[in-house]
Scaffold this motif. Structure first.
Motif, mmCIF file in Angstrom:
data_model
loop_
_atom_site.group_PDB
_atom_site.id
_atom_site.type_symbol
_atom_site.label_atom_id
_atom_site.label_comp_id
_atom_site.label_asym_id
_atom_site.label_seq_id
_atom_site.Cartn_x
_atom_site.Cartn_y
_atom_site.Cartn_z
ATOM 1 N N SER A 123 -19.182 38.312 34.213
ATOM 2 C CA SER A 123 -19.403 37.855 35.586
ATOM 3 C C SER A 123 -19.907 38.972 36.492
ATOM 4 C CB SER A 123 -18.104 37.273 36.158
ATOM 5 O OG SER A 123 -17.079 38.258 36.159
ATOM 6 N N ASP A 124 -19.657 40.234 36.110
ATOM 7 C CA ASP A 124 -20.160 41.357 36.896
ATOM 8 C C ASP A 124 -21.434 41.956 36.298
ATOM 9 O OD1 ASP A 124 -18.655 42.224 34.746
ATOM 10 O OD2 ASP A 124 -17.799 43.960 35.773
ATOM 11 N N GLY A 125 -22.089 41.196 35.419
ATOM 12 C CA GLY A 125 -23.429 41.539 34.976
ATOM 13 C C GLY A 125 -23.561 42.436 33.777
ATOM 14 N N LEU A 126 -22.458 42.747 33.074
ATOM 15 C CA LEU A 126 -22.529 43.626 31.908
ATOM 16 C C LEU A 126 -22.877 42.838 30.653
ATOM 17 C CD1 LEU A 126 -19.348 45.823 32.479
ATOM 18 C CD2 LEU A 126 -21.723 46.405 33.048
ATOM 19 N N LEU A 127 -23.772 43.384 29.834
ATOM 20 C CA LEU A 127 -24.056 42.780 28.540
ATOM 21 C C LEU A 127 -22.921 43.085 27.581
ATOM 22 C CD1 LEU A 127 -27.862 43.565 28.138
ATOM 23 C CD2 LEU A 127 -26.824 41.290 28.415
ATOM 24 N N VAL A 128 -22.550 42.091 26.773
ATOM 25 C CA VAL A 128 -21.436 42.217 25.830
ATOM 26 C C VAL A 128 -21.973 42.019 24.423
ATOM 27 C CG1 VAL A 128 -19.159 41.380 25.164
ATOM 28 C CG2 VAL A 128 -19.878 41.257 27.557
ATOM 29 N N ASN A 129 -21.683 42.967 23.538
ATOM 30 C CA ASN A 129 -22.149 42.836 22.156
ATOM 31 C C ASN A 129 -21.079 42.217 21.266
ATOM 32 O OD1 ASN A 129 -20.643 45.134 20.599
ATOM 33 N ND2 ASN A 129 -21.427 46.146 22.444
ATOM 34 N N ALA A 130 -21.503 41.754 20.114
ATOM 35 C CA ALA A 130 -20.606 41.148 19.122
ATOM 36 C C ALA A 130 -20.368 42.155 18.015
ATOM 37 C CB ALA A 130 -21.202 39.868 18.545
ATOM 38 N N ALA A 131 -19.177 42.737 17.987
ATOM 39 C CA ALA A 131 -18.869 43.755 16.987
ATOM 40 C C ALA A 131 -18.949 43.170 15.590
ATOM 41 C CB ALA A 131 -17.486 44.331 17.242
ATOM 42 N N GLY A 132 -19.562 43.929 14.675
ATOM 43 C CA GLY A 132 -19.726 43.431 13.320
ATOM 44 C C GLY A 132 -20.689 42.276 13.229
ATOM 45 N N CYS A 133 -21.455 42.054 14.309
ATOM 46 C CA CYS A 133 -22.413 40.943 14.388
ATOM 47 C C CYS A 133 -21.725 39.575 14.350
ATOM 48 C CB CYS A 133 -23.461 41.023 13.278
ATOM 49 S SG CYS A 133 -24.455 42.531 13.316
#
Length: 362
Positions: A123-133
């Motif tokens: 919600s504050d605009g940060l991109l979030v990655n998926a660990a281990g894909c």
């Protein structure tokens, strides 16, 4: 864009925050999977402490299961509504490693330099990655088509979720890597969730003796209940295996613990010309010191394994059949069920070794 709830690790050794994030648009070769169950793996305790190279903000959970809700325009062989297992390793089918029959080392995971795909925005605009894909600690996973494997079974979701890491690593280490044969003496160092599957697989392979090694009495008790003929403390392991083998040591040793001391012990309790399979990891920067004579002169095969060297399209149906007919028993290994909001409690229980496999149920 689709909103979902996810447990986000915003910084190492900071509590997870369960928050609503917005999924990014689905790429043509990717699949959206509504998560049904995800085990909390002890590896993510290590990730929480920043020892495995993850980059926050991230969604941990590197193996899961669920139902397909959307497929990209170029996806083939996966349909909306199918049950899928999402393991910790993709199988692209065309990289060098898949081409030599080693999809456990698929370039789609191991040649991306630890830069996992972004799947959501906070919600504050940060991109979030998926660990281990994977990113299994979330209501929806955005995964590669090469990391979603359809299954046809009525097994409970909680059991299916273990087929992406614990079962594949433990059973595969025994059947695919060590290739345990009838009448051999097998030792399993570490009686956590991976080691207990290895104990069961060694029993199925016909091992004459299966010695489980673990410092925790409760885990030794569980190991005996699932097929270990002996369960001993690490300091008693050498005497135990030599007592069963006229002083030689174990024919095959599976290490499923992680610490460097456990990997050294695995070598020490094996016999000359025996096989040692290493599968544990506690720190990406860790080092193991091994005695040179047993390593270089005694003709041991010391092999590492990732995800049991499985080939999911070949091994997954076989492991499902073993579970369906009761030849593999998940009941003693699934020690608790959790909601996603319980993630910090789950982390604490895993770090204190109170759970074997705590599973999030969505």
């Amino acid at each position: 864009m689709t909103a979902m709830r996810a447990a986000v690790l915003r910084g190492f050794e900071r509590p997870f925050t369960v928050e609503t994030v917005e999924l990014l648009d689905l790429a043509p070769t990717r699949v959206l999977v509504r998560t049904k169950a995800t085990p909390f793996c002890s590896t993510d305790v290590t990730s929480f402490h920043g020892r495995l190279g993850k980059v926050p903000p991230t969604i941990l959970g590197h193996a899961s299961t669920g139902e397909v809700v959307e497929v990209g325009s170029l996806v083939r062989g996966i349909e909306v509504g199918q049950r899928v297992v999402v393991p910790g390793t993709p199988e692209c089918g065309h990289c060098f490693y898949c081409g030599i029959g080693r999809p456990d080392q698929c370039s789609e995971l191991f040649d991306i330099g630890g830069v996992y795909p972004d799947v959501a925005r906070t919600s504050d605009g940060l991109l979030v990655n998926a660990a281990g894909c994977v990113g299994g600690y979330a209501e929806i996973m955005n995964v590669s088509q090469n990391q979603a494997f359809p299954v046809e079974t009525d097994l409970p979701w909680q059991v299916l979720s273990l087929l992406g890491c614990g079962i594949t690593t433990g059973v595969g280490a025994v059947l695919n890597v060590a290739r345990v044969r009838p009448d051999e003496v097998v030792a399993v160092v570490g009686a956590g969730h991976v080691g207990l599957w290895a104990v069961q697989a060694a029993r199925l392979a016909g091992a004459r003796e299966v010695v489980a090694v673990d410092p925790k009495e409760e885990r030794r008790r569980v190991a005996t209940s699932v097929g270990a003929t002996q369960a001993v403390r690490p300091e008693d392991a050498l005497e135990a295996v030599r007592g069963l083998t006229q002083g030689r040591g174990a024919d095959k040793v599976i290490e499923a613990a992680g610490p460097a001391a456990a990997q050294r012990l695995a070598l020490e309790i094996s016999r000359r010309a025996g096989t040692v399979v290493l599968s544990g990891l506690k720190d990406a920067a860790g080092e193991v010191t091994l005695p040179q004579i047993p390593l270089a002169v005694h003709s041991r095969r010391v092999i590492s394994t990732q995800n049991g060297n499985v080939r999911m399209r070949r091994d997954l149906p076989a492991y499902i059949r073993l579970l369906e007919r009761g030849a593999l028993d998940p009941a003693p290994i699934i020690t608790a069920s959790y909601r996603l909001d319980d993630i910090n409690t789950t982390l604490e229980r895993s770090e204190r070794l109170e759970d074997l496999s705590g599973v999030f149920v969505f």
